[in-house]
Write a protein that holds these residues in place. Structure first.
Motif, short mmCIF file in Angstrom:
data_model
loop_
_atom_site.label_atom_id
_atom_site.label_comp_id
_atom_site.label_asym_id
_atom_site.label_seq_id
_atom_site.Cartn_x
_atom_site.Cartn_y
_atom_site.Cartn_z
N SER A 70 0.84 -1.19 0.00
CA SER A 70 0.00 0.00 0.00
C SER A 70 0.87 1.25 0.00
CB SER A 70 -0.89 -0.01 1.24
OG SER A 70 -1.47 1.26 1.44
N SER A 71 0.42 2.28 -0.64
CA SER A 71 1.19 3.52 -0.72
C SER A 71 1.27 4.22 0.63
CB SER A 71 0.58 4.46 -1.76
OG SER A 71 -0.76 4.75 -1.40
N THR A 72 0.45 3.80 1.61
CA THR A 72 0.49 4.43 2.92
C THR A 72 1.69 3.96 3.74
OG1 THR A 72 -0.94 2.72 3.85
CG2 THR A 72 -2.00 4.73 3.05
N SER A 73 2.32 2.87 3.35
CA SER A 73 3.48 2.35 4.07
C SER A 73 4.69 2.36 3.16
CB SER A 73 3.23 0.91 4.52
OG SER A 73 2.10 0.84 5.33
N SER A 74 5.82 2.80 3.69
CA SER A 74 7.02 2.74 2.89
C SER A 74 7.55 1.32 2.91
CB SER A 74 8.07 3.72 3.43
OG SER A 74 8.75 3.14 4.51
N PRO A 75 8.26 0.88 1.88
CA PRO A 75 8.77 -0.49 1.84
C PRO A 75 9.69 -0.83 3.00
CG PRO A 75 9.00 0.55 -0.29
CD PRO A 75 8.55 1.61 0.67
N SER A 76 10.33 0.17 3.60
CA SER A 76 11.25 -0.11 4.70
C SER A 76 10.64 0.24 6.05
CB SER A 76 12.54 0.68 4.48
OG SER A 76 12.26 2.06 4.46
N SER A 77 9.34 0.33 6.12
CA SER A 77 8.67 0.68 7.36
C SER A 77 8.74 -0.49 8.35
CB SER A 77 7.21 1.01 7.07
OG SER A 77 6.48 1.07 8.26
N PRO A 78 9.07 -0.20 9.63
CA PRO A 78 9.12 -1.27 10.63
C PRO A 78 7.77 -1.96 10.81
CG PRO A 78 10.20 0.69 11.47
CD PRO A 78 9.54 1.06 10.17
N THR A 79 6.69 -1.31 10.39
CA THR A 79 5.38 -1.93 10.54
C THR A 79 5.17 -3.05 9.53
OG1 THR A 79 4.35 -0.29 9.10
CG2 THR A 79 4.32 0.17 11.45
N MET A 80 6.08 -3.21 8.57
CA MET A 80 5.94 -4.26 7.56
C MET A 80 6.45 -5.61 8.08
SD MET A 80 4.39 -2.62 5.37
CE MET A 80 4.21 -3.95 4.23
N ILE A 81 7.11 -5.60 9.24
CA ILE A 81 7.61 -6.82 9.85
C ILE A 81 6.90 -6.99 11.18
CG2 ILE A 81 9.63 -7.87 10.97
CD1 ILE A 81 11.37 -6.64 8.90
N GLU A 82 6.58 -8.25 11.51
CA GLU A 82 6.02 -8.48 12.84
C GLU A 82 6.91 -9.47 13.57
OE1 GLU A 82 1.96 -9.73 12.41
OE2 GLU A 82 2.48 -11.58 11.40
N LEU A 83 7.02 -9.26 14.88
CA LEU A 83 7.81 -10.13 15.74
C LEU A 83 6.85 -10.83 16.70
CD1 LEU A 83 10.78 -7.77 16.48
CD2 LEU A 83 10.97 -10.03 15.52
N ALA A 84 7.10 -12.11 16.93
CA ALA A 84 6.23 -12.88 17.82
C ALA A 84 7.06 -13.61 18.87
CB ALA A 84 5.41 -13.89 17.02
N CYS A 85 6.48 -13.74 20.04
CA CYS A 85 7.07 -14.49 21.13
C CYS A 85 6.06 -15.56 21.52
CB CYS A 85 7.37 -13.58 22.32
SG CYS A 85 8.06 -14.43 23.73
N ASN A 86 6.45 -16.80 21.44
CA ASN A 86 5.55 -17.93 21.75
C ASN A 86 4.25 -17.85 20.95
OD1 ASN A 86 7.32 -19.09 23.61
ND2 ASN A 86 6.56 -17.79 25.26
N GLY A 87 4.33 -17.39 19.72
CA GLY A 87 3.17 -17.34 18.85
C GLY A 87 2.33 -16.07 18.97
N ASP A 88 2.62 -15.22 19.95
CA ASP A 88 1.88 -13.97 20.13
C ASP A 88 2.64 -12.81 19.51
OD1 ASP A 88 -0.13 -15.22 21.62
OD2 ASP A 88 0.94 -14.90 23.51
N THR A 89 1.96 -12.04 18.65
CA THR A 89 2.58 -10.87 18.03
C THR A 89 2.85 -9.82 19.09
OG1 THR A 89 1.42 -11.33 15.97
CG2 THR A 89 2.32 -9.12 16.24
N MET A 90 4.04 -9.25 19.07
CA MET A 90 4.44 -8.25 20.06
C MET A 90 4.22 -6.83 19.54
SD MET A 90 5.60 -9.99 22.69
CE MET A 90 4.21 -11.08 22.36
N ASP A 91 3.68 -5.99 20.40
CA ASP A 91 3.42 -4.58 20.09
C ASP A 91 4.75 -3.83 20.00
OD1 ASP A 91 2.75 -1.64 21.45
OD2 ASP A 91 1.22 -2.37 20.05
#
Length: 130
Positions: A70-91
């Motif tokens: 989407s044009s609202t997010s830059s390709p290098s935006s940290p929001t394009m990656i998600e990190l999870a701990c024990n299967g739960d996505t971390m804020d």
């Protein structure tokens, strides 16, 4: 004058999620997947680190995933990656010390986090086609 102490350091293992819901979400492994970082560091900091280490800043996410971002997010935006701990996505605003104390329930002192591309990239593409 403040002194920097090493006692707030946390060892973090960053592994790719090898079983993401969609194959395009999978990212390659890091060459050096274990880092030592301040417990006060936030998830957003690790996302920026991953973007840099995986070379996503210089590449378009769509090249990796064959999806249109989407044009609202830059390709290098940290929001394009998600990190999870024990299967739960971390804020993004959670600190590593908080995650270690509240989400990491193993005797292993190395906090293991899984990373992948955010699922919403595909959903945003579908919205754009309608």
């Amino acid at each position: 004058m403040s002194m920097v102490t090493m006692n707030d350091q946390i060892d973090v293992q960053l592994d790719p999620d090898i079983t993401p819901p969609h194959p395009y979400q999978q990212l390659p492994p890091l060459q050096n997947a274990r880092i030592s970082i301040s417990g006060r560091a936030k998830i957003n900091t690790l996302k920026k680190y991953l973007i840099m280490k995986l070379g996503l800043k210089d590449k378009c996410i769509s090249t990796l995933s064959s999806k249109v971002v989407s044009s609202t997010s830059s390709p290098s935006s940290p929001t394009m990656i998600e990190l999870a701990c024990n299967g739960d996505t971390m804020d993004d605003e959670l600190t590593l010390a908080y995650i270690l104390c509240t989400k990491w329930f193993t005797s292993n002192k190395v906090l293991t986090l899984k990373y992948r591309l955010l699922h919403q990239v595909e959903e945003e593409e579908k919205k754009g086609k309608k």
